[in-house]
Enzyme design. Structure first.
Site, PDB file in Angstrom:
ATOM      1  N   GLU A  39       0.773  -1.127   0.043  1.00 49.39           N
ATOM      2  CA  GLU A  39      -0.047  -0.085   0.077  1.00 49.39           C
ATOM      3  C   GLU A  39       0.657   1.385  -0.017  1.00 49.39           C
ATOM      4  O   GLU A  39       0.723   2.391  -0.745  1.00 49.39           O
ATOM      5  CB  GLU A  39      -1.133  -0.225   1.177  1.00 49.39           C
ATOM      6  CG  GLU A  39      -2.006  -1.147   0.968  1.00 49.39           C
ATOM      7  CD  GLU A  39      -2.770  -1.056   2.159  1.00 49.39           C
ATOM      8  OE1 GLU A  39      -2.463  -1.569   3.189  1.00 49.39           O
ATOM      9  OE2 GLU A  39      -4.102  -0.934   2.162  1.00 49.39           O
ATOM     10  N   GLU A  58      -3.935  -9.611   3.746  1.00 50.26           N
ATOM     11  CA  GLU A  58      -4.432  -9.116   4.988  1.00 50.26           C
ATOM     12  C   GLU A  58      -5.486 -10.297   5.312  1.00 50.26           C
ATOM     13  O   GLU A  58      -5.848 -10.548   6.346  1.00 50.26           O
ATOM     14  CB  GLU A  58      -4.956  -7.845   5.018  1.00 50.26           C
ATOM     15  CG  GLU A  58      -4.114  -6.632   4.800  1.00 50.26           C
ATOM     16  CD  GLU A  58      -3.384  -6.351   3.665  1.00 50.26           C
ATOM     17  OE1 GLU A  58      -3.483  -7.101   2.930  1.00 50.26           O
ATOM     18  OE2 GLU A  58      -2.836  -5.323   3.630  1.00 50.26           O
TER      19      GLU A  58
END
Ligand code: 3H9
Length: 706
Positions: free
Chosen positions: A110, A130
């Protein structure tokens, strides 16, 4: 060049026109509060310094960034948040380049997506894993990834949690370039300078256009939602991921980010997140058995396997797959040929599925050799015995190994129950003897119980852990007792299931309740799959030593007496018409159960699914506590990993001991005391459980590193 620390773990230095920002936070550059602060400060510095024209972000060590700092989850948040840091990077007025090597995972990717340009080196692993922690990408990943590579590719990456290679990332459009050398700094600086020379503008991922075709992207969302509802049964975060990616299509970027944040926090609060992150750390902690620190492993070159049955062949495949040579010993040529055939069957199955070439199979089989003489094992570094489960038979094998094996060879037994101390003390070199309990099919199942007898030397234990690493198995250190960790606990919760069956629950209801809890199969399906005769043999072996006062449910024996051993005989607790693998309820079994209830003088009563699970779990947890109390397992987390990797315990619940902590130990103890009113002999609360409840403590308090 001056080196300015933004924080101790992030430094920045001006290199010509480029501000080089280095994250150096061992072991994996996780995005702790200090790293987040340092990154934001570095971008502020870049914006404020007129001599800086571009920013290059790199990671020191073996990785770019492994993601958010998982150890911070569940603790009070410390600003700046990662989404804010990513937004700050993206808002930088000068081009920001991320140069990626090693892992760029989760928050790490990210950060890279918030940069304006990306270069990756060969060997880089990019992903948004995740979901495997019960989360979703929470720092813009669900909004930036689809804008950059489209909803379908983004959903695939985020829902699977898989790692993409640098080449795949390039093909997907996740990175702009793959470096041609392994010199991170040179590649990163050259690319940044090239961009400067070309007057490349600031290019923000929030403005990327891969979602322009709204209809096509929405179709990908619809397909992913349907698929996820089917495949991710019981999981909390996957459908939230789909919702967040849908918002990327339907809403402006900042709105999408807000929804992502809300969904991320919902996931963070979920017990599944707690269970999955416990599993993540527990599977790393089990590797740290005391002997792995105190001793060096012995050499592991040539491996011997005694026995070519299902287990021996499975072990041989696991070893061959790891690239090691295997010498298999069998008693005669016919048995040896059968052993070889068992191995070839595995590889032929892969060939039939197109997952292996005939040439590759030939190359693997070239590492296999067989003999009917133990003398073929004189050069073996480690021998694994996998013969019939009988102490005298195994001792006879070990006498042969003692005779032929070179000094220093590790002599391992794959017994599931037997007293390894008795095997070790029957030969002249007990310090070399260890238990390696594989689970069937041994080439597939990840669990390896490393069973440590009294006299074994520390370097033999360290060698067993090294072997597990080579075979890509998850080792758990266990002490010697009947059944070690896993099968000992299994025997107890199986008894609880048997008692419920005799008291009125059908095996089908019990299996369904256990499946609804999250196991892939219920206990009676497992019996049918493994073969009822195996448990029958164990029960007969134990009959002489069984406490005559203990309740003994005979239903399984009645089925075995009829030759109903499960799938392989076409019937067991279930019927398997024409070799089918999914069984159907059998009224004849129900009639046998009725007859047994009558014989035992039991009036059947109804059970709710909830009560079934409570009893099943209480039995599992209580025996798990005994196993820790007696030092058979080093810590509660070792019991957890055993059940996650060997017994299908749902990972999102973290393992039985973690689950107990989440339910609350006082409630588990209260359940046990309640159940004890009917059967006080079976339901004896573990002293460890009682002690923890009295102290207001939990199993986690015993999980510190040993
Ligand atoms: C996330 O990013 C959320 C965001 O979207 C949003 C936030 C708002 N944190 O595996 P190893 C430790 S979620 C803290 O043995 P390898 C690990 O415990 C995160 N610690 O090495 C071990 O400690 P110890 C998404 C971490 O080379 C040591 O590092 N990211 C973290 O075999 C070495 O680890 C992931 O899920 C972490 N993030 O493999 C990636 N990661 O030495 C998780 C590792 O005390 N990590 N540690 O036992 C991995 O997949 C592997 O660790 C990696 C390296 C492939 C990076």
């Amino acid at each position: 060049m001056t080196l300015t620390p933004s924080t101790d773990v992030v430094t920045h230095a001006v290199r010509g026109k480029v501000l080089l920002v280095t994250i150096d936070h061992a072991p994996v550059n996780a995005l702790s509060a200090d790293v987040r602060r340092g990154l934001a400060a570095a971008i502020d510095a870049a914006d404020a310094d007129p001599s800086v024209e571009a920013v290059l972000i790199v990671g020191a060590g073996r990785n770019f960034i492994a993601g958010a700092d998982i150890r911070e989850f569940g603790k009070p948040p410390v600003p700046p948040s990662l989404p804010d840091v990513c937004n700050r990077i993206e808002a930088c007025t000068k081009p920001v380049v991320a140069a990626i090597h090693g892992a760029a995972l989760g928050g790490g990717l990210e950060v890279a997506l918030a940069a304006h340009y990306r270069i990756a080196l060969d060997g880089a692993k990019l992903g948004l894993p995740e979901v495997q922690l019960g989360l979703l990408p929470g720092a813009g990943g669900t909004q930036r990834t689809p804008r950059l590579i489209g909803a379908a590719a983004a959903l695939d990456l985020i829902l699977s949690g898989r790692h993409a290679s640098a080449q795949e990332a390039l093909a997907l459009g996740l990175v702009d370039r793959v470096g041609s050398s392994d010199d991170l700094l040179a590649e990163g600086l050259a690319y940044t300078q090239e961009l400067l020379a070309a007057h490349a503008p600031v290019r923000r991922t929030r403005d990327a256009a891969a979602l322009a075709d709204r209809a096509a992207n929405l179709a990908a969302v619809v397909a992913a939602r349907a698929d996820t509802a089917k495949k991710s049964r019981g999981l909390f975060s996957p459908l939230k991921i789909v919702d967040a990616v849908e918002a990327a299509i339907e809403q402006p970027f900042d709105e999408g980010l807000r929804l992502e944040r809300k969904l991320f926090l919902d996931c963070l609060d979920s017990p599944q997140r707690a269970g999955l992150i416990h599993a993540f750390f527990a599977e790393r902690e089990v590797l740290k058995a005391p002997e792995t620190r105190s001793a060096k492993p012995r050499a592991l070159g040539a491996i011997g396997v005694v026995g070519g049955g299902t287990m021996g062949a499975g072990i041989a495949v696991a070893v061959l797959d790891a690239g090691l040579p295997v010498t298999m010993i069998e008693r005669d040529d016919e048995s040896l040929a059968r052993g070889r055939a068992h191995i070839e069957k595995v590889y032929d199955g892969l060939i039939a599925k197109g997952r292996l070439s005939a040439a590759r199979k030939a190359a693997v089989m070239a590492r296999w050799s067989g003999s009917t003489s133990y003398d073929a094992l004189t050069d073996a570094d480690l021998v694994i015995e996998a013969v019939f489960e009988d102490l005298a038979v195994k001792q006879a094998v070990f006498a042969e190994l003692d005779r032929v094996c070179k000094q220093g060879a590790v002599l391992a037994t794959n017994t599931s129950y037997l007293d390894i101390d008795a095997i070790a003390s029957s030969i002249s070199r007990p310090a070399d003897v260890i238990g390696l309990h594989f689970f069937s099919p041994a080439n597939i199942m990840k669990l390896l119980e490393v069973v440590v007898p009294k006299q074994v030397s520390a370097d033999v234990v360290a060698t067993a852990f090294e072997l597990a690493k080579t075979l890509r198995k998850t080792p758990v250190r266990a002490g010697v007792c009947d059944g070690f960790i896993g099968n000992r606990v299994l025997a107890v919760y199986r008894s609880a299931a048997d008692a419920m069956m005799e008291d009125g629950a059908s095996p089908y209801q019990i299996d369904a309740a256990v499946r609804a809890f999250g196991f892939p199969m219920g206990p009676f399906q497992v019996v049918d799959l493994a073969g009822g005769d195996i448990g029958w043999a164990t029960r007969k072996r134990r009959a002489a030593t069984r406490n005559p006062a203990a309740r003994y449910v005979q239903i399984s024996d009645r089925l075995c007496e009829r030759g109903w051993f499960g799938q392989k005989t076409g019937c067991g607790f279930y019927l398997y018409p024409e070799g089918s693998r999914s069984g159907t309820a059998d009224p004849e079994v129900e009639a046998i159960i009725d007859a047994e209830r009558e014989r035992a003088g039991i009036t059947p009563r109804a059970f709710t699914d909830e009560e079934i699970v409570r009893r099943y779990m209480a039995a599992m947890i209580n025996e798990g506590a005994n196993v820790v109390h007696e030092g058979i397992a080093l810590r509660p987390l070792d019991v957890d990993v055993t059940f996650l990797y060997g017994y299908g315990f749902p990972r999102y619940r973290g393992g039985p001991m973690k689950y107990a902590d989440m339910v609350g130990l006082p409630r588990i103890l209260a359940d046990i005391r309640e159940f004890a009113k009917e059967d006080p002999l079976f339901w004896q609360a573990s002293p460890l459980l009682v002690d923890l409840v009295e102290r207001g403590a939990d199993f986690a308090s015993l999980n510190q590193t040993v």
